[in-house]
Design an enzyme around this catalytic site. Sequence first.
Site, PDB file in Angstrom:
ATOM      1  N   GLU A 136       0.853  -1.182   0.000  1.00  0.00           N
ATOM      2  CA  GLU A 136       0.000   0.000   0.000  1.00  0.00           C
ATOM      3  C   GLU A 136       0.896   1.241   0.000  1.00  0.00           C
ATOM      4  OE1 GLU A 136      -2.754   0.387   3.272  1.00  0.00           O
ATOM      5  OE2 GLU A 136      -3.789   2.036   2.299  1.00  0.00           O
ATOM      6  N   MET A 151       0.492  -2.545   8.804  1.00  0.00           N
ATOM      7  CA  MET A 151      -0.183  -2.732   7.522  1.00  0.00           C
ATOM      8  C   MET A 151      -1.060  -3.978   7.540  1.00  0.00           C
ATOM      9  SD  MET A 151      -0.723  -1.717   4.490  1.00  0.00           S
ATOM     10  CE  MET A 151      -1.862  -2.605   3.425  1.00  0.00           C
ATOM     11  N   GLU A 169      -5.468  -2.781  12.635  1.00  0.00           N
ATOM     12  CA  GLU A 169      -5.134  -3.594  11.454  1.00  0.00           C
ATOM     13  C   GLU A 169      -6.062  -4.807  11.365  1.00  0.00           C
ATOM     14  OE1 GLU A 169      -3.491  -1.937   9.569  1.00  0.00           O
ATOM     15  OE2 GLU A 169      -2.435  -0.613  10.935  1.00  0.00           O
TER      16      GLU A 169
HETATM   17  N1  BES Z   1      -3.168   0.917   5.775  1.00  0.00           N
HETATM   18  C1  BES Z   1      -2.412   1.599   6.768  1.00  0.00           C
HETATM   19  C2  BES Z   1      -0.940   1.519   6.561  1.00  0.00           C
HETATM   20  C3  BES Z   1      -0.409   2.321   5.410  1.00  0.00           C
HETATM   21  C4  BES Z   1      -0.521   3.661   5.404  1.00  0.00           C
HETATM   22  C5  BES Z   1       0.238   1.745   4.374  1.00  0.00           C
HETATM   23  C6  BES Z   1      -0.003   4.388   4.339  1.00  0.00           C
HETATM   24  C7  BES Z   1       0.736   2.474   3.329  1.00  0.00           C
HETATM   25  C8  BES Z   1       0.637   3.808   3.311  1.00  0.00           C
HETATM   26  C9  BES Z   1      -2.707   1.048   8.164  1.00  0.00           C
HETATM   27  O1  BES Z   1      -3.927   0.433   8.304  1.00  0.00           O
HETATM   28  C10 BES Z   1      -2.716   2.219   9.074  1.00  0.00           C
HETATM   29  O2  BES Z   1      -3.615   3.005   9.003  1.00  0.00           O
HETATM   30  N2  BES Z   1      -1.696   2.342   9.904  1.00  0.00           N
HETATM   31  C11 BES Z   1      -1.510   3.460  10.773  1.00  0.00           C
HETATM   32  C12 BES Z   1      -1.684   3.074  12.205  1.00  0.00           C
HETATM   33  C13 BES Z   1      -3.099   3.106  12.613  1.00  0.00           C
HETATM   34  C14 BES Z   1      -3.293   2.576  13.985  1.00  0.00           C
HETATM   35  C15 BES Z   1      -3.721   4.478  12.522  1.00  0.00           C
HETATM   36  C16 BES Z   1      -0.102   3.911  10.554  1.00  0.00           C
HETATM   37  O3  BES Z   1       0.664   3.161   9.984  1.00  0.00           O
HETATM   38  O4  BES Z   1       0.213   5.032  10.953  1.00  0.00           O
HETATM   39 ZN    ZN Z   2      -5.537   1.734   8.556  1.00  0.00          ZN
END
Ligand code: BES
Ligand code: ZN
Length: 878
Positions: free
Chosen positions: A129, A271, A306
């Site tokens: 992603e 992720m 996640e």
């Molecule tokens: N899908 C995201 C991770 C991500 C973000 C991948 C941007 C690639 C680009 C994941 O679900 C997410 O939101 N992670 C957050 C933490 C969450 C607890 C808010 C993060 O990585 O900051």
């Molecule tokens: Zn997320």
Amino acid sequence: MSARPDTSAAPIHLRDYAPPAWRVESIELNFELGIDTTEVTAQLHLRGDANAPLRLDGEGLELLAIALDGQPLEASAWRYADGMLEVEGARDGSVLSTRVRIHPAANTALEGLYLSGSREAGFLLTQCEAEGFRHITFFPDRPDVLTRYTVTLQAERARFPVLLAGGNPDGAGELPDGRHWARFVDPHPKPCYLFALVAGRLEKIERDYRTGEGRAVKLVIWSEANVIDSCHYAMDALERCIRWDEQVYGRYYDLDVFHVVATHDFNMGAMENKGLNIFNAKYLLADPDTTTDDEYKAVEAVVAHEYFHNWSGNRVTCRDWFQLSLKEGLTVFREQQFSADMNSTALKRIEDVALLRRAQFPEDAGPLAHPVRPAEYREINNFYTATVYEKGSELVRMLAGKLGADGFRRGMDRYFERNDGRAATIEDFLAALGEANDLDLTPYLAWYGQAGTPRLRARGQFDAAARRYTLSLSQHTPATAGQPEKQSLPIPVKLALFDRHGRMLPLRMDGQTEAHETVVVLDQAEREFTFEQVEHAPVPSLLRGFSAPVILDCDYAPADLALLLTHDPDGFNRWEAGQQLAVLAFDDCRRDGQTAVRAWCGALAQLFADPALDPALLADLLTPPGEVELAEREQEVDPAQIHALRQRLQTQLATTIGAATLAQRLAALDVAGPLRLDAVAKAQRRLKRRVLELLALVDAPAAQAHADTQYRQAQGMTDRLAALSVLVRTEADAATAALADFRRRHADNPLALDKWFAAQAQVPGERALERVRTLESDPAFTLKNPNRARALLGTFASGNPSGFHRADGAGYALLAERLVALDALNPQIAARVATAFNGWQRLEPVRREAARQVLTGLAARPELSRNLAEIVAGVLKS
Ligand code: BES
Ligand code: ZN
């Protein structure tokens, strides 16, 4: 091989969305894994329109072979340029085969397939992603292409004993020459951004889980051997959140295995790859000696976030990246509900609203402002923002509040049922929630398309003769970059009225008697709401629970807020009244006024003495809004002055409570014996930290002596770090020894060392810069590790306003220089750290000019990545 993507690439617009001409029904992927080179073969089973050109994304791929329907393609039948492979001759049902070579160890951007850790001991993993899959193989890299994956991994067994990919295991075995293979089949069609693999030497812990539907699931957490014992807390959290999603949303897990992997080299927090979540170690590992209480909570929250994506994101995914909040805002909201249920509703709400104000409001007020659903972007990675996440969650919360718990559940059931296995839009979400409740929610769509934080103005008028109280509400959203005209939004205002004794009044509107709390919706520019049979002028409590993400302007007298702060039965509203009162007191400090300062300090001194008050809530009540939040209200920002005034305000508070009382409380909170991790012990530590900080303002020697002892005797990281931070910030003599001790003690623990860097990057004022420079030459410092770079540079630039914003501009110059170096390694991280410049236009003239010069110099550099270039150009525009 293409190096960097074209920086000048034109923006992509939401309005240009068109469904894909070609889809990939299924894919067989085969990896011959190696650290320096990996070869990937892919068979794409295509469906589509033979008249439309077949275009596949691919970045930096070395194409070794290409065939269509089993026939090798002539060079004239394909073209690969500018990140795009165009193939001629494909028909509906064709199979395209490609073989490419990629280079994991050379991948410092940590996007696609890369190496975590050292060449000798590290492991391989992927991050796809948002658009990382195109760095692995040729594919239509967009979330509305849903595909069934069969993945085969091959590698040398000794170097890569563990081979993992998303989906269910489907065989494994030996190969000649010490190699082995493993296959995984994912029965659920998914977008390529959810693909993942992991390969290397990893240890595991396992737990059996049976879903409410009866499915037996293996939960497995993987990490490098030396930290596997720190994975148990995450396993507990995982089981808790799976159970919670069953009970609260009726959502069940849908594969036979759920893998989670920890890495120290990760751009983001974690992720949600289907069946194979990958975590930044910071949000997975937890151990009493090195993890703070807040970090324990963060592990629980991120594990849940996640996992919850398995439904809100994976089973129902996004049609395009403009819809990102459809999965992120919703999943943040689900995590907030879960964390509130596991811990405390009031404290969780306080934490989340504080984060919204610190991170999202400034974004919404500056040149980077964008709607929760942006209309355009150049680099999608720059749009994983506080607006998409935090404000997006607030929008879901407003909808949930409007529907009520049962209505929201009905709506969510409808949303999941109707969109399962689809790539959906925000409209699909609102339609499902609305139709399940016979409501038209389309007015709320305006919230998703409009940037900027609405101002809500409230004025009350009491008519003693008529015994009537009239509340006039009006709204106004300031213009934002590219969006000069704003419309009125539906703003739910939860409210109550208090009498002079702090009792809630029954609310009588339109002749109806209601409860003591109600919600009125301001759905036009202005409106009046009338309450009957009110005997005395009441004190209104507005926007209770922070019922809408707006900035409230209500002409409260300090005494009104003090009344709410001491009497509101709800912890969040109490805190909120205290925050508003602290803002008035802050203004008093500047003008040498006294009324609000006395009211704030007096009310808190009274609460300080209340033995029934939750210590954790008290700690939050004792904390005024932070420097970033206070700066938001200023026309011209002088960060040094804000820091000084906020210190003065807190000193007044400490003086009012009294040094002796603080010291006494500190002693009472010092409990001997082994570390306890229950809620009571955590709440006490939270208060202890706050009391120690306050004591340092009125009796520095006493506070330093206490901190010195606390540092040496601390049973866990919370107390140890609190003590260290007070020693460092107050420049205590004992600070040097404590820092050296911490450095030695945690030399082998990167997460603990990050805290050591961050604590020092936070020293306020002019001395911070020299400190950062010194720390940069520490052998443990590196720009290659995102956590380390963030701990030092990110903390300095975004977490230390009075340190970063030196009047001589040296902070800006240092950051700009480091950003260029960081950008060459990892554009995503460079772009994120660069957002610290947001808001420079509102600085006072001397700093503003210094920032302008540094930023224009940075913008002029030709080598910037698209990521960093977009942020720098963005903050420069007015
Ligand atoms: N899908 C995201 C991770 C991500 C973000 C991948 C941007 C690639 C680009 C994941 O679900 C997410 O939101 N992670 C957050 C933490 C969450 C607890 C808010 C993060 O990585 O900051
Ligand atoms: Zn997320």
